[in-house]
Design a protein around this motif. Structure first.
Motif, PDB file in Angstrom:
ATOM      1  N   ARG A 151     -22.301   5.324  67.343  1.00 41.24           N
ATOM      2  CA  ARG A 151     -21.633   6.408  68.310  1.00 41.24           C
ATOM      3  C   ARG A 151     -20.884   5.546  69.308  1.00 41.24           C
ATOM      4  N   GLY A 152     -20.203   4.428  68.886  1.00 39.72           N
ATOM      5  CA  GLY A 152     -19.285   3.790  69.498  1.00 39.72           C
ATOM      6  C   GLY A 152     -20.568   2.951  71.352  1.00 39.72           C
ATOM      7  N   LYS A 153     -21.813   2.841  70.547  1.00 40.19           N
ATOM      8  CA  LYS A 153     -22.739   2.240  71.091  1.00 40.19           C
ATOM      9  C   LYS A 153     -23.184   1.562  70.496  1.00 40.19           C
ATOM     10  N   LEU A 154     -23.750   1.076  69.247  1.00 38.02           N
ATOM     11  CA  LEU A 154     -24.193   0.992  69.048  1.00 38.02           C
ATOM     12  C   LEU A 154     -24.246  -0.524  67.045  1.00 38.02           C
ATOM     13  N   LYS A 155     -23.781  -1.696  67.538  1.00 46.33           N
ATOM     14  CA  LYS A 155     -23.197  -1.939  65.973  1.00 46.33           C
ATOM     15  C   LYS A 155     -24.010  -2.589  65.398  1.00 46.33           C
ATOM     16  N   ILE A 156     -24.111  -2.598  63.958  1.00 45.60           N
ATOM     17  CA  ILE A 156     -25.221  -3.366  62.460  1.00 45.60           C
ATOM     18  C   ILE A 156     -24.840  -3.587  61.559  1.00 45.60           C
ATOM     19  N   SER A 157     -24.952  -4.761  61.587  1.00 49.89           N
ATOM     20  CA  SER A 157     -25.307  -5.532  60.655  1.00 49.89           C
ATOM     21  C   SER A 157     -26.047  -6.840  59.613  1.00 49.89           C
ATOM     22  N   PHE A 158     -25.120  -5.779  57.876  1.00 47.06           N
ATOM     23  CA  PHE A 158     -27.018  -6.907  57.113  1.00 47.06           C
ATOM     24  C   PHE A 158     -26.554  -7.225  56.687  1.00 47.06           C
ATOM     25  N   HIS A 159     -27.478  -8.702  56.722  1.00 46.03           N
ATOM     26  CA  HIS A 159     -27.120  -9.894  55.850  1.00 46.03           C
ATOM     27  C   HIS A 159     -28.026 -10.385  55.232  1.00 46.03           C
ATOM     28  N   GLY A 160     -27.538 -11.005  53.933  1.00 42.76           N
ATOM     29  CA  GLY A 160     -28.956 -11.438  52.661  1.00 42.76           C
ATOM     30  C   GLY A 160     -29.864 -11.475  52.755  1.00 42.76           C
ATOM     31  N   ALA A 161     -30.663 -11.475  52.891  1.00 43.26           N
ATOM     32  CA  ALA A 161     -31.903 -11.720  52.560  1.00 43.26           C
ATOM     33  C   ALA A 161     -33.014 -12.413  51.424  1.00 43.26           C
ATOM     34  N   GLY A 162     -32.073 -12.093  50.126  1.00 43.38           N
ATOM     35  CA  GLY A 162     -32.750 -12.841  49.326  1.00 43.38           C
ATOM     36  C   GLY A 162     -33.958 -11.355  49.324  1.00 43.38           C
ATOM     37  N   HIS A 163     -35.236 -12.213  48.900  1.00 39.75           N
ATOM     38  CA  HIS A 163     -36.055 -11.656  48.325  1.00 39.75           C
ATOM     39  C   HIS A 163     -36.046  -9.814  47.452  1.00 39.75           C
ATOM     40  N   ILE A 164     -35.404  -9.423  47.494  1.00 41.76           N
ATOM     41  CA  ILE A 164     -35.272  -7.457  46.143  1.00 41.76           C
ATOM     42  C   ILE A 164     -33.792  -7.572  46.512  1.00 41.76           C
ATOM     43  N   TYR A 188     -35.575 -19.146  49.006  1.00 40.85           N
ATOM     44  CA  TYR A 188     -34.406 -20.745  48.227  1.00 40.85           C
ATOM     45  C   TYR A 188     -35.012 -20.778  47.189  1.00 40.85           C
ATOM     46  N   GLU A 189     -33.952 -21.298  46.420  1.00 40.04           N
ATOM     47  CA  GLU A 189     -33.527 -21.382  45.250  1.00 40.04           C
ATOM     48  C   GLU A 189     -34.388 -20.499  44.001  1.00 40.04           C
ATOM     49  N   ASP A 190     -34.993 -19.758  44.787  1.00 41.80           N
ATOM     50  CA  ASP A 190     -35.035 -18.531  43.593  1.00 41.80           C
ATOM     51  C   ASP A 190     -34.287 -18.471  41.833  1.00 41.80           C
ATOM     52  N   ALA A 191     -35.391 -17.989  41.220  1.00 38.44           N
ATOM     53  CA  ALA A 191     -34.261 -18.011  39.877  1.00 38.44           C
ATOM     54  C   ALA A 191     -33.241 -16.403  39.756  1.00 38.44           C
ATOM     55  N   ILE A 192     -33.684 -15.540  40.652  1.00 42.94           N
ATOM     56  CA  ILE A 192     -32.644 -15.158  40.089  1.00 42.94           C
ATOM     57  C   ILE A 192     -32.344 -14.185  41.999  1.00 42.94           C
ATOM     58  N   MET A 193     -32.216 -14.082  42.873  1.00 44.44           N
ATOM     59  CA  MET A 193     -31.724 -13.942  44.592  1.00 44.44           C
ATOM     60  C   MET A 193     -31.095 -14.918  44.539  1.00 44.44           C
ATOM     61  N   LEU A 194     -29.806 -14.354  45.821  1.00 44.68           N
ATOM     62  CA  LEU A 194     -29.793 -15.478  46.146  1.00 44.68           C
ATOM     63  C   LEU A 194     -30.252 -15.987  47.340  1.00 44.68           C
ATOM     64  N   ASP A 195     -29.956 -17.440  48.315  1.00 42.53           N
ATOM     65  CA  ASP A 195     -30.691 -17.503  49.400  1.00 42.53           C
ATOM     66  C   ASP A 195     -30.877 -16.690  50.406  1.00 42.53           C
ATOM     67  N   PRO A 196     -31.570 -15.938  51.182  1.00 48.06           N
ATOM     68  CA  PRO A 196     -31.772 -15.835  52.248  1.00 48.06           C
ATOM     69  C   PRO A 196     -29.953 -16.225  53.625  1.00 48.06           C
ATOM     70  N   HIS A 291     -26.959 -10.689  43.149  1.00 49.72           N
ATOM     71  CA  HIS A 291     -27.859 -12.144  43.054  1.00 49.72           C
ATOM     72  C   HIS A 291     -27.547 -12.991  42.186  1.00 49.72           C
ATOM     73  N   ARG A 292     -28.133 -13.523  40.913  1.00 42.17           N
ATOM     74  CA  ARG A 292     -28.010 -14.772  40.150  1.00 42.17           C
ATOM     75  C   ARG A 292     -27.815 -14.413  39.224  1.00 42.17           C
ATOM     76  N   LEU A 293     -28.180 -12.897  38.702  1.00 38.72           N
ATOM     77  CA  LEU A 293     -28.090 -13.363  36.721  1.00 38.72           C
ATOM     78  C   LEU A 293     -26.393 -12.632  36.368  1.00 38.72           C
ATOM     79  N   THR A 294     -26.383 -12.791  35.361  1.00 38.84           N
ATOM     80  CA  THR A 294     -24.793 -12.479  34.855  1.00 38.84           C
ATOM     81  C   THR A 294     -24.919 -11.280  33.953  1.00 38.84           C
ATOM     82  N   ALA A 295     -24.268 -10.191  33.455  1.00 39.04           N
ATOM     83  CA  ALA A 295     -24.294  -9.374  33.338  1.00 39.04           C
ATOM     84  C   ALA A 295     -25.035  -8.842  31.729  1.00 39.04           C
TER      85      ALA A 295
END
Length: 454
Positions: A151-164, A188-196, A291-295
């Motif tokens: 609505r021209g009032k609020l700006k929102i952005s999402f940044h990777g948190a890892g976690h899920i 950090y250095e999780d087996a399947i998720m990226l770092d925050p 995430h870190r996993l391949t197909a």
């Protein structure tokens, strides 16, 4: 400009996350979670929300776990008709989690009425599967790191948190005033998720403190898993793993696959007995790069695990005497198919109940891991004679050092850091550490506290 911030959940507890921001004629709710655990917390789900849902303009979700998204169907049912912005991964997981939550509530109410153990006559679900499906129509996905103008009032952005999958750190900017919500920070250095993702500044910060006073074990989870499975299989028992369907189940499958392929464990059958976890596992294949996993690694069904989708097949697992591994939701043993397995496998000393992470106070998981000799399931006490352990190192939450590592990337101190999403001791421990090591102004807010940000 002044922003009014009200803490409607996720304070004094790790559940029920809801943070209301009001400014410039807008009402924005960040997260819309269910309270879980202690009865006095769960009762809050049934109380009227302190703000009329019809007056909320926008909901922003950090991620799909029910303690952050699970109240949304009730919010919509009670009149909220605006957009719910989130990442595409969160949208896809909410399409699984929310209807499942409604379905389980309907089934639990039906079971309670059929067996007459509820104090309410009749027992009713908080919301239905249909309510949840209706609420999904309002989800509006936004790409990571793309700015969304509301609505021209609020700006929102999402940044990777890892976690899920899909979990995000949220940055809201209102006329130059920036408020950052950590959401649930991953490892950090999780087996399947990226770092925050690093964040360099915020005027005001809300940071989680689930493990604000604890360190994760440095033990290799595959060593612990191998030892537990080999020990239990040797005595002819079954390993029952109550697991969160999103994130934890996929991490377990990854490690179990590696253990099988390296022959560190016997070739036991592994069952994923959670339709929700099966669907969530499939979603990972649609989000390669998040995430870190391949197909190929996302397709465990061919060589590692048997997916259990049918209720009768789930029941049959309890009469199969063969040593095996059962992964079943929920992760804190609060509901779902795992309760039926606990009733069957809990009383036998040959078996193992292997939890896979944080157990919130007041849950069956917390009671069992604390040494309870019996727990109440479906209105009756069930003895726990099985061996009990917990894979703490598999937690998807950053521990206290990892939270501090993430905070250490800020260029300068925020005006105030609010320590949220933690039990009282964890939140206060993190507050003290942040104040002493960084010199920041910190506050541990209380339920329904109102603060003016300027």
């Amino acid at each position: 400009m002044t922003i009014k911030l009200t803490f409607l959940g996720g304070v004094g507890t790790v559940t029920g996350s809801k943070y209301l921001l009001e400014a410039d004629g807008l009402r924005v709710l960040v997260d819309c979670g269910l309270f879980q655990g202690y009865k006095q917390l769960r009762l809050r789900n049934w109380e009227p929300l302190p703000v009329d849902p019809k007056t909320i303009d926008l909901v922003v979700l950090t991620h799909a776990h029910l303690d952050h998204s699970g109240y949304l169907p009730l919010l919509v049912k009670n009149g909220f008709d605006g957009q719910v912005v989130c990442t595409s991964g969160t949208r896809d997981l909410c399409e699984i989690l929310l209807p499942d939550s409604g379905f389980l509530q309907e089934k639990d109410a039906e079971f309670a009425n059929r067996h007459g153990f509820s104090k309410h006559h009749p027992a009713l679900p908080l919301y239905s599967k249909r309510d949840a499906e209706i609420s999904l129509k309002q989800l509006f996905p936004i790409d990571f790191y793309k700015e969304f103008d509301f609505r021209g009032k609020l700006k929102i952005s999402f940044h990777g948190a890892g976690h899920i999958l899909g979990a995000a750190i949220v940055r809201l900017t209102w006329q130059g005033l920036t408020v950052v919500f950590s959401g649930d920070l991953g490892r950090y250095e999780d087996a399947i998720m990226l770092d925050p993702s690093p964040v360099d500044h915020a005027d005001y910060l809300l940071v989680e403190s689930t493990y604000g006073n604890r360190h994760h074990e440095k033990t290799d989870p595959e060593d612990v898993l191998a030892d537990a499975i080999n020990r239990t299989a040797h005595r002819g028992g079954t390993i029952l793993i109550p697991s969160f369907a999103v994130g934890r189940a996929q991490s377990l499958l990854f490690h179990l696959h590696r253990l099988k392929t390296t022959q560190r464990i016997p070739n036991l059958p592994i069952f994923l007995d959670s339709p929700m976890a099966v669907k969530a596992t499939d979603v990972f294949g649609k989000h390669i790069g998040d995430h870190r996993l391949t197909a190929s690694e996302c397709d465990w069904s061919h060589n590692t695990v048997h997916y259990v989708k049918d209720v009768e097949e789930s029941k049959a697992l309890d009469w199969n005497r063969m040593p095996k591994v059962i992964i079943s939701a929920s992760g804190m043993a609060t509901g779902g198919r795992v309760l039926h397995h606990l009733k069957h496998y809990g009383p036998d000393h040959r078996n193992m109940i292997l939890f896979a992470g944080y157990q919130a106070g007041g849950t069956r998981g917390a009671a069992i891991t604390s040494g309870a000799k019996s727990v109440k399931i479906h209105g009756a006490q069930v003895e726990i004679r099985a061996e009990v352990d917990n894979l703490h190192m598999l937690s998807a939450h950053a521990d206290c050092d990892e939270i501090m590592r993430w905070l250490g990337q800020f260029d300068h101190a925020p005006k105030m850091a609010f320590i949220t999403h933690g039990e009282a001791d964890a939140a206060d421990a993190l507050r003290h550490r942040v104040e002493s090591e960084f010199g920041w102004q910190c506050s541990v807010p209380y339920y329904r506290e109102e603060v003016l940000l300027a």
